[in-house]
Design a protein around this motif. Structure first.
Motif, PDB file in Angstrom:
ATOM      1  N   ASN A 193      -7.526  72.497 -44.362  1.00  9.79           N
ATOM      2  CA  ASN A 193      -7.358  72.584 -45.812  1.00  9.79           C
ATOM      3  C   ASN A 193      -8.542  73.267 -46.485  1.00  9.79           C
ATOM      4  OD1 ASN A 193      -4.759  71.427 -46.212  1.00  9.79           O
ATOM      5  ND2 ASN A 193      -5.590  69.391 -45.838  1.00  9.79           N
ATOM      6  N   ASP A 196      -8.126  76.991 -45.851  1.00 11.32           N
ATOM      7  CA  ASP A 196      -7.098  77.597 -46.701  1.00 11.32           C
ATOM      8  C   ASP A 196      -7.548  77.690 -48.156  1.00 11.32           C
ATOM      9  OD1 ASP A 196      -5.367  78.053 -44.605  1.00 11.32           O
ATOM     10  OD2 ASP A 196      -4.288  76.167 -44.855  1.00 11.32           O
ATOM     11  N   PHE A 197      -8.351  76.721 -48.591  1.00  9.46           N
ATOM     12  CA  PHE A 197      -8.973  76.811 -49.911  1.00  9.46           C
ATOM     13  C   PHE A 197      -9.811  78.085 -49.996  1.00  9.46           C
ATOM     14  CE2 PHE A 197     -13.259  76.009 -51.800  1.00  9.46           C
ATOM     15  CZ  PHE A 197     -12.918  76.123 -53.134  1.00  9.46           C
ATOM     16  N   TYR A 298      -5.376  73.015 -52.167  1.00  9.77           N
ATOM     17  CA  TYR A 298      -5.854  72.602 -50.844  1.00  9.77           C
ATOM     18  C   TYR A 298      -7.000  71.596 -50.952  1.00  9.77           C
ATOM     19  CZ  TYR A 298      -2.855  76.157 -48.852  1.00  9.77           C
ATOM     20  OH  TYR A 298      -1.751  76.877 -48.478  1.00  9.77           O
ATOM     21  N   LYS A 301      -5.633  68.124 -51.211  1.00 18.25           N
ATOM     22  CA  LYS A 301      -5.152  67.527 -49.965  1.00 18.25           C
ATOM     23  C   LYS A 301      -6.256  66.904 -49.123  1.00 18.25           C
ATOM     24  CE  LYS A 301      -1.397  70.932 -49.550  1.00 18.25           C
ATOM     25  NZ  LYS A 301      -0.813  71.997 -48.686  1.00 18.25           N
TER      26      LYS A 301
END
Length: 324
Positions: A193, A196-197, A298, A301
């Motif tokens: 995560n 992806d951020f 992200y 999460k």
């Protein structure tokens, strides 16, 4: 949790205590030159912020963070040769101050130095960090080649352009955040995560750079604006303008971008007139916002409490609203 400013001070001190000199001096002086310029220190800052976010000791992460910064600067040295860019961060580029041959060799040494720094801290995470740096090195080269290909490729799609900037720019932001998580011992899900951020933040960051290249001030931006237009680079702004243009404007754009690369004030004015007519600056700004907003999802999460994310979220917001 430390603020971005506190972390950047720590990075500056660590860089100041690290020697980049050597012999022959003609090889190492350019490395000292570029590493002493400062810059945003964006990548090591994100690396250390991610490490602290997941409860790691940022002192243990400093060699890896500096490795990423040295690697990033290596890519700039080589990029400036390919782009024939005379100015970077308001100063002469390495190839301009010395020459292309020295810049190539200095960049090669910097890439090696980055790996040496990553390997200097023998810990359980070292193998994973070096593996990630090798992966991102390959991806950045792939992105750079796509960028070069696009200069002579007729039909470049917006999706292809986004993939190019993902590889050329965004993967390094994702990787430094991942490296910070690896050093801290974060979970596999959290590492995915935070990566992806970084990817989505990196795409937004590059789109902002594309806007600055057309509309920025040289003193503020740190390099001459209009470089993308001069080099016939098919940025998001160009591709969107081409998509929206009527037949006459499309022919004009295609003709302007078929000119021999080089700075031409008349070409710059005509291209910007077409961009203004179709409001592509606003449209690209809206797309940039979409990627920035997506990056924050992200962070939502992560298993880390929201109060521990404040510094990183504030830094991401500052990057989004930056002026250079």
């Amino acid at each position: 949790m430390k603020t971005a400013e506190e972390i950047q001070k720590k990075i500056s001190e660590y860089i100041g205590s690290t020697s980049f000199s050597g012999t022959p001096k003609e090889l190492y002086d350019p490395i000292v030159y570029i590493m002493s310029q400062g810059g945003k220190r964006l990548r090591p800052t994100l690396c250390l912020m991610a490490c602290e976010l997941f409860g790691g000791d940022i002192d243990n992460c400093l060699p890896s963070a500096l490795a990423a910064e040295v690697f990033h600067n290596f890519t700039l040295v080589h990029d400036d040769i390919m782009d024939q860019a005379p100015i970077r961060r308001g100063k002469e580029t390495v190839y301009k101050k010395w020459n292309s041959n020295i810049a190539i060799l200095a960049g090669d040494v910097m890439q090696t130095k980055a790996l040496e720094l990553a390997l200097s801290h023998r810990a359980r995470h070292t193998y994973d960090v070096v593996t990630e740096l090798c992966k991102v090195a390959r991806e950045v080269c792939e992105g750079q080649q796509y960028d070069l290909n696009f200069e002579t490729q007729d039909n470049v799609s917006i999706a292809e352009y986004i993939e190019m900037i993902r590889l050329k720019t965004a993967v390094l932001l994702g990787s430094v955040l991942k490296i910070g998580g690896l050093v801290a011992g974060a979970s596999e899900e959290d590492i995915k995560n935070i990566y992806d951020f970084g990817i989505n933040l990196g795409i937004a960051f590059q789109l902002q750079d594309d806007i600055f290249d057309c509309y920025g001030d040289a003193k503020t931006f740190g390099k001459m604006p209009g470089g993308d237009i001069a080099d016939n680079k098919k940025t998001y702004l160009y591709l969107k303008a081409l998509e929206l243009s009527d037949d006459d404007d499309k022919k004009k754009l295609l003709s302007l971008f078929s000119m021999k690369p080089g700075r031409d004030d008349d070409k710059m004015r005509k291209v910007l007139d077409i961009y203004g007519k179709y409001e592509v600056k606003k449209l690209v700004t809206d797309v940039m916002r979409t990627y920035y907003d997506k990056s924050l999802t992200y962070l939502d999460k992560l298993s880390v409490p929201m109060e521990r994310q404040t510094a990183l979220r504030d830094y991401a917001e500052a990057l989004y609203f930056r002026e250079k």
